[in-house]
Write an enzyme that holds these catalytic residues in place. Sequence first.
Site, PDB file in Angstrom:
ATOM      1  N   ASP A 133       0.767  -1.316   0.087  1.00  0.00           N
ATOM      2  CA  ASP A 133       0.058   0.053   0.197  1.00  0.00           C
ATOM      3  C   ASP A 133       0.913   1.339  -0.049  1.00  0.00           C
ATOM      4  N   CYS A 137     -15.489  -7.162 -16.579  1.00  0.00           N
ATOM      5  CA  CYS A 137     -16.738  -6.670 -15.889  1.00  0.00           C
ATOM      6  C   CYS A 137     -17.878  -6.891 -17.162  1.00  0.00           C
ATOM      7  N   CYS A 195     -21.714  -4.962 -17.321  1.00  0.00           N
ATOM      8  CA  CYS A 195     -22.192  -4.332 -15.928  1.00  0.00           C
ATOM      9  C   CYS A 195     -21.624  -2.996 -15.656  1.00  0.00           C
ATOM     10  N   CYS A 253     -21.728  -0.702 -10.179  1.00  0.00           N
ATOM     11  CA  CYS A 253     -21.043   0.196  -9.244  1.00  0.00           C
ATOM     12  C   CYS A 253     -20.933   1.732  -9.651  1.00  0.00           C
ATOM     13  N   CYS A 292     -22.836   4.621  -6.784  1.00  0.00           N
ATOM     14  CA  CYS A 292     -21.631   5.715  -6.071  1.00  0.00           C
ATOM     15  C   CYS A 292     -22.418   6.889  -5.619  1.00  0.00           C
ATOM     16  N   CYS A 335     -14.494  10.985  -3.719  1.00  0.00           N
ATOM     17  CA  CYS A 335     -14.521   9.654  -3.053  1.00  0.00           C
ATOM     18  C   CYS A 335     -14.531   9.699  -1.636  1.00  0.00           C
ATOM     19  N   CYS A 372     -15.413   3.714   2.630  1.00  0.00           N
ATOM     20  CA  CYS A 372     -16.549   3.339   1.788  1.00  0.00           C
ATOM     21  C   CYS A 372     -16.546   2.250   1.109  1.00  0.00           C
ATOM     22  N   CYS A 383     -19.315   0.770  -3.732  1.00  0.00           N
ATOM     23  CA  CYS A 383     -19.064   0.299  -4.979  1.00  0.00           C
ATOM     24  C   CYS A 383     -18.453  -1.196  -5.022  1.00  0.00           C
ATOM     25  N   CYS A 423     -21.195  -4.922  -6.105  1.00  0.00           N
ATOM     26  CA  CYS A 423     -20.602  -5.932  -7.038  1.00  0.00           C
ATOM     27  C   CYS A 423     -21.039  -7.128  -7.340  1.00  0.00           C
TER      28      CYS A 423
HETATM   29  C1  B12 Z   1      -4.403   6.317  -3.669  1.00  0.00           C
HETATM   30  C2  B12 Z   1      -5.060   5.247  -3.198  1.00  0.00           C
HETATM   31  C3  B12 Z   1      -6.428   5.518  -2.717  1.00  0.00           C
HETATM   32  C4  B12 Z   1      -7.383   6.693  -3.057  1.00  0.00           C
HETATM   33  C5  B12 Z   1      -7.624   6.542  -4.793  1.00  0.00           C
HETATM   34  C6  B12 Z   1      -8.091   5.317  -5.264  1.00  0.00           C
HETATM   35  C7  B12 Z   1      -7.969   5.167  -6.437  1.00  0.00           C
HETATM   36  N1  B12 Z   1      -8.952   4.207  -7.219  1.00  0.00           N
HETATM   37  O1  B12 Z   1      -7.010   5.582  -7.279  1.00  0.00           O
HETATM   38  C8  B12 Z   1      -8.544   6.620  -2.149  1.00  0.00           C
HETATM   39  C9  B12 Z   1      -8.427   7.194  -0.955  1.00  0.00           C
HETATM   40  C10 B12 Z   1      -9.688   6.933  -2.771  1.00  0.00           C
HETATM   41  C11 B12 Z   1      -8.440   5.251  -2.021  1.00  0.00           C
HETATM   42  C12 B12 Z   1      -9.598   4.514  -1.795  1.00  0.00           C
HETATM   43  C13 B12 Z   1      -9.561   3.110  -1.515  1.00  0.00           C
HETATM   44  N2  B12 Z   1      -8.757   1.928  -1.571  1.00  0.00           N
HETATM   45 CO1  B12 Z   1      -6.885   2.661  -1.878  1.00  0.00          CO
HETATM   46  N3  B12 Z   1      -5.098   2.935  -2.408  1.00  0.00           N
HETATM   47  C14 B12 Z   1      -4.408   3.813  -3.141  1.00  0.00           C
HETATM   48  C15 B12 Z   1      -3.083   3.477  -3.436  1.00  0.00           C
HETATM   49  C16 B12 Z   1      -2.101   4.210  -2.379  1.00  0.00           C
HETATM   50  C17 B12 Z   1      -2.737   4.029  -4.945  1.00  0.00           C
HETATM   51  C18 B12 Z   1      -3.744   3.846  -5.957  1.00  0.00           C
HETATM   52  C19 B12 Z   1      -3.550   4.430  -7.343  1.00  0.00           C
HETATM   53  O2  B12 Z   1      -2.306   4.278  -7.833  1.00  0.00           O
HETATM   54  N4  B12 Z   1      -4.408   5.305  -7.706  1.00  0.00           N
HETATM   55  C20 B12 Z   1      -4.321   5.914  -9.121  1.00  0.00           C
HETATM   56  C21 B12 Z   1      -5.287   5.433 -10.091  1.00  0.00           C
HETATM   57  C22 B12 Z   1      -4.951   6.015 -11.621  1.00  0.00           C
HETATM   58  O3  B12 Z   1      -4.720   4.015 -10.194  1.00  0.00           O
HETATM   59  P1  B12 Z   1      -5.708   2.781 -10.798  1.00  0.00           P
HETATM   60  O4  B12 Z   1      -7.234   3.188 -10.393  1.00  0.00           O
HETATM   61  O5  B12 Z   1      -5.291   1.583 -10.234  1.00  0.00           O
HETATM   62  O6  B12 Z   1      -5.564   2.807 -12.285  1.00  0.00           O
HETATM   63  C23 B12 Z   1      -5.664   1.835 -13.079  1.00  0.00           C
HETATM   64  C24 B12 Z   1      -7.075   1.485 -13.765  1.00  0.00           C
HETATM   65  O7  B12 Z   1      -7.615   2.919 -13.916  1.00  0.00           O
HETATM   66  C25 B12 Z   1      -6.780   0.699 -15.001  1.00  0.00           C
HETATM   67  N5  B12 Z   1      -7.249   1.090 -16.018  1.00  0.00           N
HETATM   68  C26 B12 Z   1      -7.397   2.574 -16.581  1.00  0.00           C
HETATM   69  N6  B12 Z   1      -8.091   2.564 -17.746  1.00  0.00           N
HETATM   70  C27 B12 Z   1      -8.498   1.217 -17.878  1.00  0.00           C
HETATM   71  C28 B12 Z   1      -9.375   0.723 -18.959  1.00  0.00           C
HETATM   72  C29 B12 Z   1      -9.586  -0.868 -18.818  1.00  0.00           C
HETATM   73  C30 B12 Z   1     -10.444  -1.310 -20.121  1.00  0.00           C
HETATM   74  C31 B12 Z   1      -9.210  -1.483 -17.852  1.00  0.00           C
HETATM   75  C32 B12 Z   1      -9.154  -3.056 -17.719  1.00  0.00           C
HETATM   76  C33 B12 Z   1      -8.326  -0.962 -16.737  1.00  0.00           C
HETATM   77  C34 B12 Z   1      -8.062   0.319 -16.942  1.00  0.00           C
HETATM   78  O8  B12 Z   1      -5.336   1.122 -15.439  1.00  0.00           O
HETATM   79  C35 B12 Z   1      -5.047   2.085 -14.348  1.00  0.00           C
HETATM   80  C36 B12 Z   1      -3.286   1.702 -14.134  1.00  0.00           C
HETATM   81  O9  B12 Z   1      -2.976   0.519 -13.756  1.00  0.00           O
HETATM   82  C37 B12 Z   1      -3.349   1.969  -3.445  1.00  0.00           C
HETATM   83  C38 B12 Z   1      -2.090   1.267  -3.075  1.00  0.00           C
HETATM   84  C39 B12 Z   1      -0.741   1.293  -3.875  1.00  0.00           C
HETATM   85  N7  B12 Z   1       0.341   1.804  -3.531  1.00  0.00           N
HETATM   86  O10 B12 Z   1      -1.211   0.868  -5.208  1.00  0.00           O
HETATM   87  C40 B12 Z   1      -4.436   1.889  -2.487  1.00  0.00           C
HETATM   88  C41 B12 Z   1      -5.207   0.500  -2.977  1.00  0.00           C
HETATM   89  C42 B12 Z   1      -5.542   0.691  -4.373  1.00  0.00           C
HETATM   90  N8  B12 Z   1      -6.697   0.875  -2.053  1.00  0.00           N
HETATM   91  C43 B12 Z   1      -7.163  -0.313  -1.665  1.00  0.00           C
HETATM   92  C44 B12 Z   1      -8.426  -0.538  -0.794  1.00  0.00           C
HETATM   93  C45 B12 Z   1      -8.616  -1.417  -0.393  1.00  0.00           C
HETATM   94  C46 B12 Z   1      -9.051   1.075  -0.969  1.00  0.00           C
HETATM   95  C47 B12 Z   1     -10.654   1.126  -0.533  1.00  0.00           C
HETATM   96  C48 B12 Z   1     -11.462  -0.079  -0.804  1.00  0.00           C
HETATM   97  C49 B12 Z   1     -10.634   1.306   0.884  1.00  0.00           C
HETATM   98  C50 B12 Z   1     -12.056   1.919   1.566  1.00  0.00           C
HETATM   99  N9  B12 Z   1     -12.929   0.682   1.798  1.00  0.00           N
HETATM  100  O11 B12 Z   1     -12.371   2.913   1.472  1.00  0.00           O
HETATM  101  C51 B12 Z   1     -11.001   2.186  -1.412  1.00  0.00           C
HETATM  102  C52 B12 Z   1     -11.718   2.071  -2.719  1.00  0.00           C
HETATM  103  C53 B12 Z   1     -12.106   3.057  -3.464  1.00  0.00           C
HETATM  104  C54 B12 Z   1     -12.257   2.574  -4.985  1.00  0.00           C
HETATM  105  N10 B12 Z   1     -13.195   2.481  -5.638  1.00  0.00           N
HETATM  106  O12 B12 Z   1     -11.010   2.457  -5.595  1.00  0.00           O
HETATM  107  C55 B12 Z   1      -6.471  -1.407  -2.000  1.00  0.00           C
HETATM  108  C56 B12 Z   1      -7.066  -2.002  -3.279  1.00  0.00           C
HETATM  109  C57 B12 Z   1      -7.139  -3.465  -3.065  1.00  0.00           C
HETATM  110  C58 B12 Z   1      -8.052  -3.986  -4.478  1.00  0.00           C
HETATM  111  N11 B12 Z   1      -8.728  -5.111  -4.212  1.00  0.00           N
HETATM  112  O13 B12 Z   1      -8.026  -3.641  -5.508  1.00  0.00           O
HETATM  113  C59 B12 Z   1      -4.813  -1.025  -2.654  1.00  0.00           C
HETATM  114  C60 B12 Z   1      -4.364  -1.613  -3.431  1.00  0.00           C
HETATM  115  C61 B12 Z   1      -4.414  -1.049  -1.079  1.00  0.00           C
HETATM  116  C62 B12 Z   1      -3.606  -2.437  -0.846  1.00  0.00           C
HETATM  117  N12 B12 Z   1      -2.223  -2.632  -1.050  1.00  0.00           N
HETATM  118  O14 B12 Z   1      -4.237  -3.251  -0.625  1.00  0.00           O
HETATM  119  N13 B12 Z   1      -7.381   4.491  -2.484  1.00  0.00           N
HETATM  120  S1  SF4 Z   2     -20.195  -3.838 -10.206  1.00  0.00           S
HETATM  121 FE1  SF4 Z   2     -18.372  -5.247 -10.267  1.00  0.00          FE
HETATM  122  S2  SF4 Z   2     -18.606  -6.348 -11.997  1.00  0.00           S
HETATM  123 FE2  SF4 Z   2     -20.063  -4.568 -12.178  1.00  0.00          FE
HETATM  124  S3  SF4 Z   2     -18.926  -2.989 -13.334  1.00  0.00           S
HETATM  125 FE3  SF4 Z   2     -18.565  -2.574 -11.343  1.00  0.00          FE
HETATM  126  S4  SF4 Z   2     -16.718  -3.774 -10.657  1.00  0.00           S
HETATM  127 FE4  SF4 Z   2     -17.223  -4.610 -12.460  1.00  0.00          FE
HETATM  128  S1  SF4 Z   3     -15.631   4.259  -2.540  1.00  0.00           S
HETATM  129 FE1  SF4 Z   3     -17.607   4.812  -2.143  1.00  0.00          FE
HETATM  130  S2  SF4 Z   3     -17.414   7.053  -2.963  1.00  0.00           S
HETATM  131 FE2  SF4 Z   3     -15.657   6.108  -3.490  1.00  0.00          FE
HETATM  132  S3  SF4 Z   3     -16.055   5.355  -5.662  1.00  0.00           S
HETATM  133 FE3  SF4 Z   3     -16.646   3.698  -4.537  1.00  0.00          FE
HETATM  134  S4  SF4 Z   3     -18.914   4.094  -3.980  1.00  0.00           S
HETATM  135 FE4  SF4 Z   3     -17.891   5.865  -4.634  1.00  0.00          FE
END
Ligand code: B12
Ligand code: SF4
Ligand code: SF4
Length: 402
Positions: free
Chosen positions: A136, A196, A199, A202, A206, A222, A249, A252, A256
């Site tokens: 993380d 996905c 679907c 999510c 949100c 978020c 939160c 989402c 799923c």
């Molecule tokens: C910053 C961060 C956050 C931020 C931003 C989240 C985000 N989605 O970016 C905030 C604070 C909001 C957050 C929230 C949460 N987080 Co967080 N977070 C991180 C952190 C530190 C970096 C993530 C990152 O690089 N974000 C930048 C974005 C741009 O990256 P990305 O979304 O992965 O981008 C990829 C996709 O978008 C994809 N993509 C883009 N276009 C397309 C198109 C297609 C067709 C496809 C297939 C893919 C694709 O490719 C991109 C590059 O790889 C990681 C740990 C780490 N060091 O990686 C944990 C991490 C992602 N978090 C985690 C968790 C558990 C959470 C929460 C569930 C916590 C909670 N219950 O509140 C929420 C989930 C929110 C959500 N819906 O994502 C876990 C996720 C585990 C998992 N199963 O994925 C991680 C990996 C920590 C860990 N080591 O376990 N988080």
């Molecule tokens: S709810 Fe789950 S299966 Fe449906 S689009 Fe979101 S991540 Fe994909």
């Molecule tokens: S964690 Fe909650 S606020 Fe963030 S994207 Fe998912 S549903 Fe939306």
Amino acid sequence: MLNGTTIKEYAYSLGFDIARITSAEAFPEAERVLQERIAQGLLDGLPWFTAERAAVSCHPNALLPEARSIITLAMFYLTQQPDEPDDGVPRGRISRYAWGDDYHEIIKPKLQQFATWLRDYARDEVPEVETRLFVDTGRMVDRAVAQRAGLGWYGKNTNILTRGWGSWVFLAEIVTNLPSGGNDGSPFDTPSKASCGACDICLRACPTAALPAPYVLDNTRCISFLTIELRGSIPIELRPLMGNLIFGCDICQQVCPVNVVTERRLGLRSDGKISSASSQPIQFHPRREFRPRPETGSSPELIPLLALTEEQFRERFRGSPIKRAKRRGLLRNVCVALGNIGDPRAVPALIGALHDVEALVRGHAAWALGRIGGEEAKRALEEALVGEEDEEVRNEVRCALG
Ligand code: B12
Ligand code: SF4
Ligand code: SF4
């Protein structure tokens, strides 16, 4: 080439639930996406998430010059949700990952043990085994590594979904100079073909519209960011959308279908009841560490939280992920949740919070009192305006009275 199967078996013996191995090549697509999201302001609010950091995090060789492979690991944190007491008092909701002990503290020692074992195991082939460990907080794109190694696939909510545990997993990696491969014979594991499909549940679920398009998350909207990472005031227009969420939160993820099916299969349901699905649930042993802690649980009473002193906060949340919000952040969130619940029984405690040492708490308490309304709340707000010196809090009070 070292035996990937042996390495994975060791991962499972340490308590990881999924292990895959990928190369240490760069992640150019992830880098492109990260830079684009930063430029669009979608990662605003995370000052450490800079373009430079994103560049490094997508190049394992920048983290370990001799890097040759990455062992990527997942640990599930699903546990049974306790039934909420039927006492009618205002309660908040804590996201599942924070019910139990802090996963960083659970996973880090296991990674260290893994690194020690690797050094010993590979000694004959690589005299100087080097490792970098990530969970993380490190500069590593945890999800991009997991995706390339086929540990799981990207959901449109941006979380990695896995077979077996849905998205309820933590991710970790070991970057190493070992030339270790996938299962015997294959050089590395390959990405999953799952997706996905059509679907988009999510995206529609949100509450703050923080998922404006598939695979795109707007950090600034978020609730996870607003309740955990944000240090200042929660934007006033988002507060009413946050319901009673006080730390993280899961919405989402809860909606799923992959997670719903997973929970049914494991005999769990999001409401905490054993599934009545006709198929017999498999034997499931949740991890003790991630079960809800007795002192906070998954849906704590909100009013008593407003009375926590700094010392009591530290004591109560030692070893829990919730300590990250700090007292001022948690109490800010509690005020917002109480304002949204609208229960007049919270008014005396919120009036107390109007005099908290932290301006952040005073301001959000004012907002909550304005939402609940009533004579007592109005009088307290007017009185607070007389003595309050902080301009931001004064604005909150005026707004609440208005
Ligand atoms: C910053 C961060 C956050 C931020 C931003 C989240 C985000 N989605 O970016 C905030 C604070 C909001 C957050 C929230 C949460 N987080 Co967080 N977070 C991180 C952190 C530190 C970096 C993530 C990152 O690089 N974000 C930048 C974005 C741009 O990256 P990305 O979304 O992965 O981008 C990829 C996709 O978008 C994809 N993509 C883009 N276009 C397309 C198109 C297609 C067709 C496809 C297939 C893919 C694709 O490719 C991109 C590059 O790889 C990681 C740990 C780490 N060091 O990686 C944990 C991490 C992602 N978090 C985690 C968790 C558990 C959470 C929460 C569930 C916590 C909670 N219950 O509140 C929420 C989930 C929110 C959500 N819906 O994502 C876990 C996720 C585990 C998992 N199963 O994925 C991680 C990996 C920590 C860990 N080591 O376990 N988080
Ligand atoms: S709810 Fe789950 S299966 Fe449906 S689009 Fe979101 S991540 Fe994909
Ligand atoms: S964690 Fe909650 S606020 Fe963030 S994207 Fe998912 S549903 Fe939306």
